[in-house]
Design an enzyme around this catalytic site. Structure first.
Site, PDB file in Angstrom:
ATOM      1  N   TYR A 148       0.816  -1.220   0.000  1.00  0.00           N
ATOM      2  CA  TYR A 148       0.000   0.000   0.000  1.00  0.00           C
ATOM      3  C   TYR A 148       0.850   1.270   0.000  1.00  0.00           C
ATOM      4  O   TYR A 148       0.397   2.335  -0.400  1.00  0.00           O
ATOM      5  CB  TYR A 148      -0.932   0.050   1.220  1.00  0.00           C
ATOM      6  CG  TYR A 148      -1.869  -1.143   1.312  1.00  0.00           C
ATOM      7  CD1 TYR A 148      -2.509  -1.625   0.184  1.00  0.00           C
ATOM      8  CD2 TYR A 148      -2.098  -1.777   2.514  1.00  0.00           C
ATOM      9  CE1 TYR A 148      -3.361  -2.713   0.256  1.00  0.00           C
ATOM     10  CE2 TYR A 148      -2.956  -2.875   2.597  1.00  0.00           C
ATOM     11  CZ  TYR A 148      -3.578  -3.339   1.462  1.00  0.00           C
ATOM     12  OH  TYR A 148      -4.415  -4.416   1.535  1.00  0.00           O
ATOM     13  N   LYS A 197       4.181 -15.232   2.406  1.00  0.00           N
ATOM     14  CA  LYS A 197       4.206 -15.921   1.113  1.00  0.00           C
ATOM     15  C   LYS A 197       5.687 -16.124   0.788  1.00  0.00           C
ATOM     16  O   LYS A 197       6.211 -15.672  -0.245  1.00  0.00           O
ATOM     17  CB  LYS A 197       3.475 -15.045   0.070  1.00  0.00           C
ATOM     18  CG  LYS A 197       3.248 -15.688  -1.277  1.00  0.00           C
ATOM     19  CD  LYS A 197       2.180 -16.749  -1.280  1.00  0.00           C
ATOM     20  CE  LYS A 197       2.082 -17.391  -2.660  1.00  0.00           C
ATOM     21  NZ  LYS A 197       1.334 -18.650  -2.663  1.00  0.00           N
ATOM     22  N   ASP A 229      -2.012 -18.387   1.351  1.00  0.00           N
ATOM     23  CA  ASP A 229      -3.081 -19.089   0.617  1.00  0.00           C
ATOM     24  C   ASP A 229      -3.602 -20.253   1.458  1.00  0.00           C
ATOM     25  O   ASP A 229      -4.807 -20.487   1.562  1.00  0.00           O
ATOM     26  CB  ASP A 229      -2.608 -19.534  -0.771  1.00  0.00           C
ATOM     27  CG  ASP A 229      -1.177 -20.026  -0.792  1.00  0.00           C
ATOM     28  OD1 ASP A 229      -0.480 -19.895   0.230  1.00  0.00           O
ATOM     29  OD2 ASP A 229      -0.739 -20.559  -1.831  1.00  0.00           O
ATOM     30  N   ASP A 253      -5.043  -7.338   6.017  1.00  0.00           N
ATOM     31  CA  ASP A 253      -6.253  -6.675   5.545  1.00  0.00           C
ATOM     32  C   ASP A 253      -7.286  -7.735   5.134  1.00  0.00           C
ATOM     33  O   ASP A 253      -8.459  -7.681   5.509  1.00  0.00           O
ATOM     34  CB  ASP A 253      -5.850  -5.807   4.331  1.00  0.00           C
ATOM     35  CG  ASP A 253      -6.915  -4.814   3.936  1.00  0.00           C
ATOM     36  OD1 ASP A 253      -7.964  -4.792   4.587  1.00  0.00           O
ATOM     37  OD2 ASP A 253      -6.694  -4.066   2.957  1.00  0.00           O
ATOM     38  N   ASP A 257     -10.508  -9.550   7.708  1.00  0.00           N
ATOM     39  CA  ASP A 257     -11.910  -9.433   7.285  1.00  0.00           C
ATOM     40  C   ASP A 257     -12.548 -10.811   7.139  1.00  0.00           C
ATOM     41  O   ASP A 257     -13.714 -11.007   7.482  1.00  0.00           O
ATOM     42  CB  ASP A 257     -12.013  -8.696   5.934  1.00  0.00           C
ATOM     43  CG  ASP A 257     -12.288  -7.210   6.146  1.00  0.00           C
ATOM     44  OD1 ASP A 257     -11.950  -6.709   7.231  1.00  0.00           O
ATOM     45  OD2 ASP A 257     -12.837  -6.565   5.229  1.00  0.00           O
TER      46      ASP A 257
END
Ligand code: NAD
Length: 368
Positions: A148, A197, A229, A253, A257
């Site tokens: 970001y 990852k 994943d 993020d 959620d």
């Protein structure tokens, strides 16, 4: 327990349901003051659309001054109806207020506990045999770096355009968030699951190496690494196996959620954002819910639990935190429900839910 020092708290209720649910959190905090003989000074400030109405801006200097002079910020929520986002009052409201305040105080650690209260098991989207073990996890998300905050660009003509977003992480930043996660784990079940990852990304390889190094300072805690994943799947298959989930900004993020739905409603979820100095902002995970604002039906529990987190993380008041969590649990066990968690229980208004939690705070303590 006598504590003579006055704790100054900035109260920024914001818009929509913010002021309604904030009243209930303050009701519970007043009860905590009484029972534990603390003294809280609430300093109210305007933010978001409500600030725009008075000052013509979303995060005016008056509110900045209140936040700066406080020891913690209790935040409601900001923003207007989705179909009015282009009106001056609401345009860029979230960016100008909540994102601005996060930036102003360099909040780099985000804590989001996700607990499925046993009374709400039927409201959980997961199968009964999966939730049987209980769900009580804490998402620890890094907030200041990752993709970001890197360079972003799109070039070329339609048909042959190219876009890129740069992902980067500093070792020191990873170290800081890892310490925060292990410290939180020491107060819980002492297990940290770090998500990355590392089979592909350099940022994740560094993340994994640094987190592994930091773990050596916490021999009482167990560390496991899970690829993002795989994690997105495991957290649904066996949510009861996770305690603290440590994540870089983007993975955090998404996963935070994903797991938020386990609690039964957005209205149940508190959160905390902390900076390196330990200064914190506490807010429910939901937005300003304009669709139900002013109707007295919003669930105040996320805001009340945010106040509880403030007591624990800003003021070290662990007993007081636990007392609030127990009072919430008791109120739910008694069958009281706001509309978002209605499952055939006794429907109560925002106000009544807050009052019952405050009352149960006293009863539970008298019992103990
Ligand atoms: P929202 O979280 O406000 O609402 C989503 C749904 O959840 C709605 O149906 C709402 O009624 C319900 N809901 C949320 N909180 C609830 C509660 N406490 N009790 C019962 N039901 C609840 O998200 P949205 O509708 O996408 O956004 C509304 C506004 O909030 C927008 O302006 C958005 O920008 C803003 N927003 C602010 C924050 C923040 O202040 N940190 C975060 C997210 C969204």
């Amino acid at each position: 327990m006598k504590n003579s020092s006055v704790k100054k708290i900035a109260v920024l209720a914001g818009d929509g349901i913010g002021p309604e649910i904030m009243v209930e959190a303050l009701k519970v905090l007043r009860k905590i003051e009484e029972i534990f003989e603390h003294k809280f000074e609430f300093i109210e400030g305007l933010i978001g659309g409500s600030a725009w109405e008075k000052y013509g801006e979303h995060f005016p200097k008056e509110t900045v001054a209140i936040a700066e002079s406080s020891e913690a910020i209790l935040f409601g929520s900001v923003g207007g109806p989705i179909d009015k986002q282009m009106e001056p009052k609401w345009k860029n409201c979230e960016t100008n207020s909540i994102l601005a305040i996060r930036k102003k105080f360099n909040f780099n650690v985000n804590l989001r506990p996700v607990k499925l209260y046993s009374a709400l098991k039927n409201s959980c989207v997961l199968r009964a045999d999966i939730v049987e073990k209980g769900i009580d996890m804490l998402c620890v998300r890094e907030l200041s770096q990752d993709v970001y905050f890197g360079k972003h660009d799109t070039s070329g003509d339609v048909g042959s355009r190219h876009a890129f977003d740069e992902m980067s992480y500093d070792e020191k930043v990873i170290e800081a968030i890892a310490h925060a996660a292990f410290k939180a784990a020491q107060l819980r079940k002492k297990k940290v699951t770090s998500v990355d990852k590392a089979n592909v990304l350099n940022c994740s390889k560094l993340w994994r190496e640094v987190v592994t190094g930091v773990a050596k300072n916490y021999p009482d805690c167990v560390l496991e690494h899970v690829l993002v994943d795989n994690m997105s799947m495991q957290v649904i298959r066996r949510p009861g196996d996770f305690d603290v989930i440590l994540m870089p900004n983007m993975f955090g993020d998404i996963i935070s959620d994903e797991v938020s739905v386990f609690a039964g409603s957005l209205g149940m979820l508190p959160s905390a954002s902390l900076n390196a100095q330990g200064f914190g902002l506490y807010e429910p995970s939901s937005g300003s819910a304009p669709d139900i604002a002013g109707k007295g039906v919003a669930n105040p529990i996320g805001q009340i639990l945010s106040a509880a987190m403030m007591l624990k993380f800003s003021f070290g008041m662990n007993r007081e935190h636990d007392a609030i969590v127990n009072a919430v649990e008791k109120t739910l066990m008694d069958g009281f429900r706001t509309g978002d968690i209605a499952d055939g229980g006794k429907f109560v208004s925002t106000n009544e839910m807050g009052t019952r939690i405050a009352e149960n705070l006293v009863k539970e303590l008298l019992r103990g």
